[in-house]
Design a protein around this motif. Sequence first.
Motif, short mmCIF file in Angstrom:
data_model
loop_
_atom_site.label_atom_id
_atom_site.label_comp_id
_atom_site.label_asym_id
_atom_site.label_seq_id
_atom_site.Cartn_x
_atom_site.Cartn_y
_atom_site.Cartn_z
N LEU A 16 0.82 -1.21 0.00
CA LEU A 16 0.00 0.00 0.00
C LEU A 16 0.86 1.26 0.00
O LEU A 16 0.37 2.35 -0.27
CB LEU A 16 -0.90 0.02 1.25
CG LEU A 16 -1.89 -1.14 1.34
CD1 LEU A 16 -2.63 -1.09 2.67
CD2 LEU A 16 -2.89 -1.07 0.18
N ALA A 17 2.13 1.09 0.31
CA ALA A 17 3.00 2.25 0.44
C ALA A 17 3.13 2.99 -0.88
O ALA A 17 3.00 2.42 -1.95
CB ALA A 17 4.37 1.82 0.93
N LEU A 24 13.43 4.07 -6.69
CA LEU A 24 13.08 3.88 -8.09
C LEU A 24 14.01 4.67 -9.01
O LEU A 24 14.38 4.20 -10.08
CB LEU A 24 11.62 4.26 -8.34
CG LEU A 24 10.60 3.30 -7.71
CD1 LEU A 24 9.19 3.82 -7.89
CD2 LEU A 24 10.72 1.90 -8.30
N GLU A 25 14.39 5.86 -8.57
CA GLU A 25 15.31 6.66 -9.38
C GLU A 25 16.65 5.91 -9.51
O GLU A 25 17.25 5.85 -10.57
CB GLU A 25 15.51 8.03 -8.75
CG GLU A 25 16.24 8.97 -9.66
CD GLU A 25 16.18 10.43 -9.20
OE1 GLU A 25 15.64 10.72 -8.12
OE2 GLU A 25 16.70 11.28 -9.95
N ARG A 26 17.07 5.31 -8.39
CA ARG A 26 18.31 4.54 -8.42
C ARG A 26 18.16 3.34 -9.36
O ARG A 26 19.05 3.03 -10.14
CB ARG A 26 18.64 4.05 -7.00
CG ARG A 26 20.10 3.90 -6.75
CD ARG A 26 20.42 3.53 -5.29
NE ARG A 26 19.67 4.28 -4.30
CZ ARG A 26 18.86 3.72 -3.38
NH1 ARG A 26 18.73 2.42 -3.30
NH2 ARG A 26 18.22 4.47 -2.52
N PRO A 79 7.93 -9.02 -12.24
CA PRO A 79 8.31 -9.74 -11.01
C PRO A 79 8.93 -8.82 -9.95
O PRO A 79 8.95 -9.17 -8.78
CB PRO A 79 9.35 -10.76 -11.48
CG PRO A 79 9.19 -10.85 -12.96
CD PRO A 79 8.64 -9.54 -13.42
N LEU A 80 9.46 -7.68 -10.36
CA LEU A 80 10.19 -6.81 -9.43
C LEU A 80 9.46 -5.53 -9.07
O LEU A 80 9.72 -4.94 -8.03
CB LEU A 80 11.54 -6.42 -10.05
CG LEU A 80 12.50 -7.59 -10.29
CD1 LEU A 80 13.70 -7.13 -11.09
CD2 LEU A 80 12.95 -8.18 -8.96
N LEU A 81 8.58 -5.09 -9.94
CA LEU A 81 7.93 -3.79 -9.73
C LEU A 81 6.42 -3.93 -9.64
O LEU A 81 5.83 -4.72 -10.37
CB LEU A 81 8.25 -2.86 -10.91
CG LEU A 81 9.71 -2.47 -11.13
CD1 LEU A 81 9.84 -1.71 -12.45
CD2 LEU A 81 10.23 -1.64 -9.97
N SER A 82 5.81 -3.14 -8.77
CA SER A 82 4.35 -3.09 -8.70
C SER A 82 3.88 -2.18 -9.84
O SER A 82 4.68 -1.46 -10.45
CB SER A 82 3.90 -2.51 -7.36
OG SER A 82 4.23 -1.13 -7.31
N ALA A 87 4.24 2.78 -12.99
CA ALA A 87 3.59 4.05 -13.37
C ALA A 87 4.49 5.22 -12.97
O ALA A 87 4.64 6.19 -13.72
CB ALA A 87 2.22 4.17 -12.69
N TRP A 88 5.13 5.10 -11.81
CA TRP A 88 6.05 6.15 -11.35
C TRP A 88 7.20 6.29 -12.35
O TRP A 88 7.57 7.40 -12.75
CB TRP A 88 6.58 5.82 -9.96
CG TRP A 88 7.41 6.94 -9.37
CD1 TRP A 88 6.98 7.92 -8.53
CD2 TRP A 88 8.81 7.19 -9.60
NE1 TRP A 88 8.02 8.76 -8.22
CE2 TRP A 88 9.14 8.36 -8.86
CE3 TRP A 88 9.80 6.56 -10.37
CZ2 TRP A 88 10.45 8.89 -8.86
CZ3 TRP A 88 11.08 7.09 -10.37
CH2 TRP A 88 11.40 8.24 -9.63
N ILE A 89 7.77 5.14 -12.75
CA ILE A 89 8.91 5.17 -13.68
C ILE A 89 8.47 5.75 -15.04
O ILE A 89 9.19 6.56 -15.62
CB ILE A 89 9.53 3.76 -13.86
CG1 ILE A 89 10.17 3.32 -12.53
CG2 ILE A 89 10.56 3.76 -14.98
CD1 ILE A 89 10.69 1.88 -12.54
#
Length: 99
Positions: A16-17, A24-26, A79-82, A87-89
């Motif tokens: 939920l965070a 993500l920037e990294r 497998p690694l990202l929600s 969407a953020w990326i």
Amino acid sequence: MSRAALILALAAAPALAEPDAQALERLVKQDCGSCHGLTLRGGLGPDIRAQALGHYEAEGLMSVILDGVPGTAMPPWRPLLSEAEAAWIADYLLNGESE
Ligand code: HEC
């Protein structure tokens, strides 16, 4: 709150965070950058700076990130990202300072 409910609440928390912008920037610089170049100008993978992604809507970009490009070296990140992180990326690539 019962102990079981507390454990459930803690277990659900990461999902939920809010996406962690710094992490993500990294990831974009290091992991995406390992193929797309450290400044995302292109390497093994193409230039993915905002000016090179004009043909994408955020949603299309998000599905490229989540599902990859089959038959190419572009891997699926599901497998690694929600979805929120993808969407953020996508937004970061289209609107952020990915230079
Ligand atoms: C193992 C190497 C590799 C990694 C790691 C990688 N990519 Fe790619 N990516 C590619 C390749 C190769 C292509 C070109 C696929 C093709 O031929 O259409 C591509 C294509 C893309 C495209 C489509 C570009 C276009 O103009 O159509 C986007 C967007 C993209 N990658 C974003 C990312 C993001 C964001 C990450 C990190 C989450 C990432 N890639 C990580 C290799 C990689």
